[in-house]
Design a protein around this motif. Structure first.
Motif, PDB file in Angstrom:
ATOM      1  N   ASN A 242       0.818  -1.225   0.000  1.00 24.30           N
ATOM      2  CA  ASN A 242       0.000   0.000   0.000  1.00 24.30           C
ATOM      3  C   ASN A 242       0.842   1.261   0.000  1.00 24.30           C
ATOM      4  O   ASN A 242       0.329   2.356   0.290  1.00 24.30           O
ATOM      5  CB  ASN A 242      -0.962   0.006   1.194  1.00 24.30           C
ATOM      6  N   TYR A 244       1.859   2.986  -2.343  1.00 26.66           N
ATOM      7  CA  TYR A 244       1.548   3.908  -3.440  1.00 26.66           C
ATOM      8  C   TYR A 244       0.325   4.778  -3.161  1.00 26.66           C
ATOM      9  O   TYR A 244      -0.003   5.663  -3.943  1.00 26.66           O
ATOM     10  CB  TYR A 244       1.343   3.139  -4.747  1.00 26.66           C
ATOM     11  N   ASP A 245      -0.384   4.549  -2.055  1.00 23.67           N
ATOM     12  CA  ASP A 245      -1.583   5.332  -1.757  1.00 23.67           C
ATOM     13  C   ASP A 245      -1.813   5.364  -0.250  1.00 23.67           C
ATOM     14  O   ASP A 245      -2.138   4.339   0.351  1.00 23.67           O
ATOM     15  CB  ASP A 245      -2.800   4.725  -2.450  1.00 23.67           C
ATOM     16  N   ARG A 248      -5.090   3.745   1.379  1.00 18.74           N
ATOM     17  CA  ARG A 248      -5.472   2.348   1.191  1.00 18.74           C
ATOM     18  C   ARG A 248      -4.739   1.441   2.178  1.00 18.74           C
ATOM     19  O   ARG A 248      -3.573   1.651   2.499  1.00 18.74           O
ATOM     20  CB  ARG A 248      -5.159   1.884  -0.227  1.00 18.74           C
ATOM     21  N   SER A 506      -4.716  16.849  -2.958  1.00 15.25           N
ATOM     22  CA  SER A 506      -4.717  15.690  -3.856  1.00 15.25           C
ATOM     23  C   SER A 506      -6.122  15.413  -4.369  1.00 15.25           C
ATOM     24  O   SER A 506      -6.318  15.130  -5.551  1.00 15.25           O
ATOM     25  CB  SER A 506      -4.171  14.455  -3.124  1.00 15.25           C
ATOM     26  N   GLN A 510      -7.562  15.477  -8.319  1.00 17.12           N
ATOM     27  CA  GLN A 510      -8.245  14.331  -8.916  1.00 17.12           C
ATOM     28  C   GLN A 510      -9.622  14.718  -9.448  1.00 17.12           C
ATOM     29  O   GLN A 510     -10.026  14.283 -10.517  1.00 17.12           O
ATOM     30  CB  GLN A 510      -8.371  13.212  -7.891  1.00 17.12           C
TER      31      GLN A 510
END
Length: 698
Positions: A242, A244-245, A248, A506, A510
């Motif tokens: 996890n 990368y995020d 999560r 962020s 998005q």
């Protein structure tokens, strides 16, 4: 338990035992020495045998790989290697020199050997060279010495391997470590062919599967890469990673890797969540998988396609892991502490208490006073819900999917909430079911907050707090749709509290991007192309007329029914011009595929046409909007954005309301405006039978 301590898988074709365990290979804060020692205990208990030391943000592993360890650092590594041996876990030391090494410089090779020799003196006997996540362009000096990047990596790896005495366990991570990175593909990759043909046969190769984070790893894909590498790979599995995020966490089972892979692999190492304690499920279920036999086990008939593997059931493995994890949650993480099934008591302490008068003993509330707080501890159902909410990268758990489906249905059928139709009762019943599920999330959060093992809680807290807040917003939204009072709508107003919107900067980025949402795990609406919305210009007139005529031809009309003239038709056909700043078109990769026009004052144009709206309606709703999009536009988002921009422009002109004219034969636009939520039907005796007028106040 489904695993037995010390159990080992039979090795696949080749030499050495089947490598199974954990790689600490993520980006971010490395685990502590105490956590790694606890990991070794778990691996031994569950039958895993390997730990690969490769924390990306350990300075001397990657960025400052040339630097030797200080005496203090050496002492820690020696203790860690010793702890691994004590628990029958193979400690594999990995180093990542690829950021800045000059392969052709003998001094660089000497520095690499010297560093690994130092670690060998600490008692380490297994090593790994990693060349992942680096630039593939060689420096001029290396280009003169090596024909390709692969040749440079292979040459230095072979040298180091032989210098260390050809260790039984020596792992190599290629730069092209998954099928997605191979050019043009695995079978035709010149890089992989060089590695497979020239890397010494005693060196094993790490591979993540079809992708960096692979959804599924098939037998066919492993046989394919094995044929190129000339050996069975060791899977570096990122299914639970996890890093990368930061929003999560993955608490689902090891799955979508058939046990038929076991005899075709040299091993499997999981690179799990950055947070140590939540990895209980990931490592426990991997151990169950590794200790499954292709012909053993029993099928879980309730798992459907997931139960096609006769040797391993992800659902059963998950429940075994959660049952064991619950026991760990209930045990205190304070030395000498005990599990407290009821009210949490203070730890005994030699320190002087703050209260100076203890003559009355422990506090007991009197009549009419608040009772003492009693901790309600989590259940296995709470952990199953937690796992469902934080399942796997490509899949939500069953409860999470149900919640999303319910919320989607409630949104799509929101008109039924206030109406008196056959669907109204179903809407309120579903709303109550959704509310109950949201409440279960809140109660799960409350009970997890009471666990004696605070270390686990602290690793989980940000995630469970975030999901509690998220379902709280959804819960309030559904109550607003159901008309249950203003307080529940406070989070939906124009000046919300910071907790009323997600993601900070962020999240702002998005939401501004055209593709946002097209990779959601809950795929509704369907994934679409990127659409571009821009102001209408005179060159678009013919395209708009073409779309208008095409949509008229496609409308389902009753035979021999004359169509009353509408202001909207005149606007679309070019007989009327839209107001300034009130005309937009939407384009896809083919061309213009829709438009949205508005008249800020429709009273004067209405005088020229036999109209569907009365003068009274025009007083309250003086402005008109018309929207058309071609059937190939399956995503309603572009039309919604155009309407939002038009309403903003119309509001700026001083208008108090907007209406639209819709023929009943135009099913697509009827459905669109009905689902917008803001436009409501106007029931007028003067309107033609074939026309519905909808309006909204500004």
């Amino acid at each position: 338990m489904s695993t037995q301590a010390g159990a080992q898988r039979p090795a696949p074709a080749g030499t050495g035992r089947f490598i199974s365990g954990v790689v600490e290979g993520f980006y971010g804060r490395p685990w502590t020495m105490e956590q790694r020692t606890e990991l070794f205990k778990r691996e031994q208990r569950w039958g895993l045998n390997t730990y690969l030391y490769a924390p990306k943000d350990d300075y001397k592993h990657r960025m400052y790989w040339r630097d030797l360890y200080s005496p203090e650092e050496a002492e820690q590594l020696i203790a860690l290697i010793s702890a691994a041996k004590q628990h029958n876990v193979e400690f594999v030391y990995a180093i990542s020199p690829g950021l800045d090494i000059t392969f052709s410089n003998p001094k660089e090779v000497t520095a690499l050997k010297r560093k690994l020799e130092q670690v060998k003196e600490f008692g380490c006997r297994s090593f790994s060279l990693l060349f992942d996540d680096i630039e593939t362009e060689m420096c001029p000096a290396d280009k003169e010495a090596f024909s390709t990047f692969a040749h440079a990596q292979v040459a230095i790896t072979n040298q180091v391997y032989q210098h260390l005495g050809e260790p039984e366990v020596f792992l190599f991570c290629p730069t092209d470590y998954c099928a997605a990175f191979c050019t043009p593909n695995v079978l035709q990759s010149s890089y992989l062919h060089t590695v497979g043909e020239q890397l010494l046969p005693g060196i094993d190769i790490l591979w993540t599967g079809p992708k960096v984070v692979s959804h599924k790893i098939s037998v066919e894909s492993i046989e394919e890469v094995s044929s190129v590498l000339k050996r069975a790979p060791v899977i570096w599995d990122n299914i639970h990673a996890n890093d990368y995020d930061p929003q999560r966490l993955f608490l689902g089972p090891f799955k979508d890797r058939p046990t038929e892979l076991i005899p075709r692999l040299k091993g499997v190492l999981t690179n799990p969540n950055c947070e140590f304690y939540p990895n209980f499920v990931a490592i426990h279920t991997l151990a169950t998988w590794c200790n499954s036999s292709a012909g053993g086990g029993s099928r879980d008939v309730e798992m459907g396609d997931e139960a096609q593997d006769p040797g391993y059931s992800p659902h059963k493995a998950l429940m075994l892991a959660l049952s064991d994890w619950l026991q760990e949650l209930m045990s205190t993480d304070h030395p000498g502490g005990q599990c407290r099934p009821a009210r949490l008591k203070k730890e005994s302490s030699d320190e002087e208490p703050m209260q100076t008068d203890m003559s009355d003993g422990p506090y007991n509330p009197g009549p009419g006073e608040n009772p003492l707080y009693t901790a309600e501890l989590p259940t296995l159902d709470d952990l199953k819900l937690l796992s469902d909410l934080f399942y796997l990268p490509y899949e939500h758990g069953a409860t999470a999917r149900t919640m999303l489906q319910q919320l989607d249905w409630l949104k799509e059928h929101s008109q039924a909430a206030a109406a008196h139709t056959d669907e109204t009762a179903e809407w309120h019943s579903r709303a109550q079911q959704f509310d109950d599920m949201c409440d279960a999330v809140v109660q799960m959060f409350n009970r997890l907050s009471n666990v004696p093992n605070r270390s686990i809680l602290y690793d989980l807290y940000n995630y469970i707090c975030d999901i509690k807040s998220g379902v709280g917003l959804a819960r309030a939204y559904v109550k607003t749709l159901g008309g249950q009072g203003q307080p529940s709508a406070q989070v939906m107003n124009e000046d919300p509290e910071p907790w009323g919107f997600r993601g900070g900067l962020s999240g702002e980025f998005q939401r501004m991007l055209p593709g946002h949402g097209n990779r959601d795990l809950f795929k509704h609406p369907p994934m679409t192309a990127v659409y571009s919305i821009r102001p209408y210009c005179s060159e678009d007139k013919l395209e708009v007329q073409r779309i208008f005529e095409e949509m008229q031809r496609g409308e389902v009309r009753a035979p021999q029914v004359s169509q009353p003239p509408l202001i909207s038709d005149a606007l679309s056909a070019g007989e009327l011009s839209p107001s300034s700043q009130c005309a937009l078109v939407v384009e896809d990769e083919i061309g213009v595929c829709g438009y949205a026009f508005a008249l800020t004052d429709a009273k004067l144009p209405a005088a020229k046409f036999q109209r569907a709206v009365s003068d009274l309606v025009l007083e309250e709703f003086p402005s008109l909007v018309v929207v058309q999009v071609l059937p190939r536009v399956t995503d309603p988002s572009p039309a919604k954005r155009m309407v939002g921009q038009l309403l903003s422009s119309v509001r700026s002109s001083g208008s108090r309301g907007v209406f639209c004219e819709l023929r009943l034969s135009n099913r697509r636009m009827l459905d669109f405006f009905s689902k917008l939520g803001s436009f409501k039907p106007l029931h007028m005796d003067t309107a033609p039978q074939d026309v519905l007028v909808m309006a909204t106040s500004l």
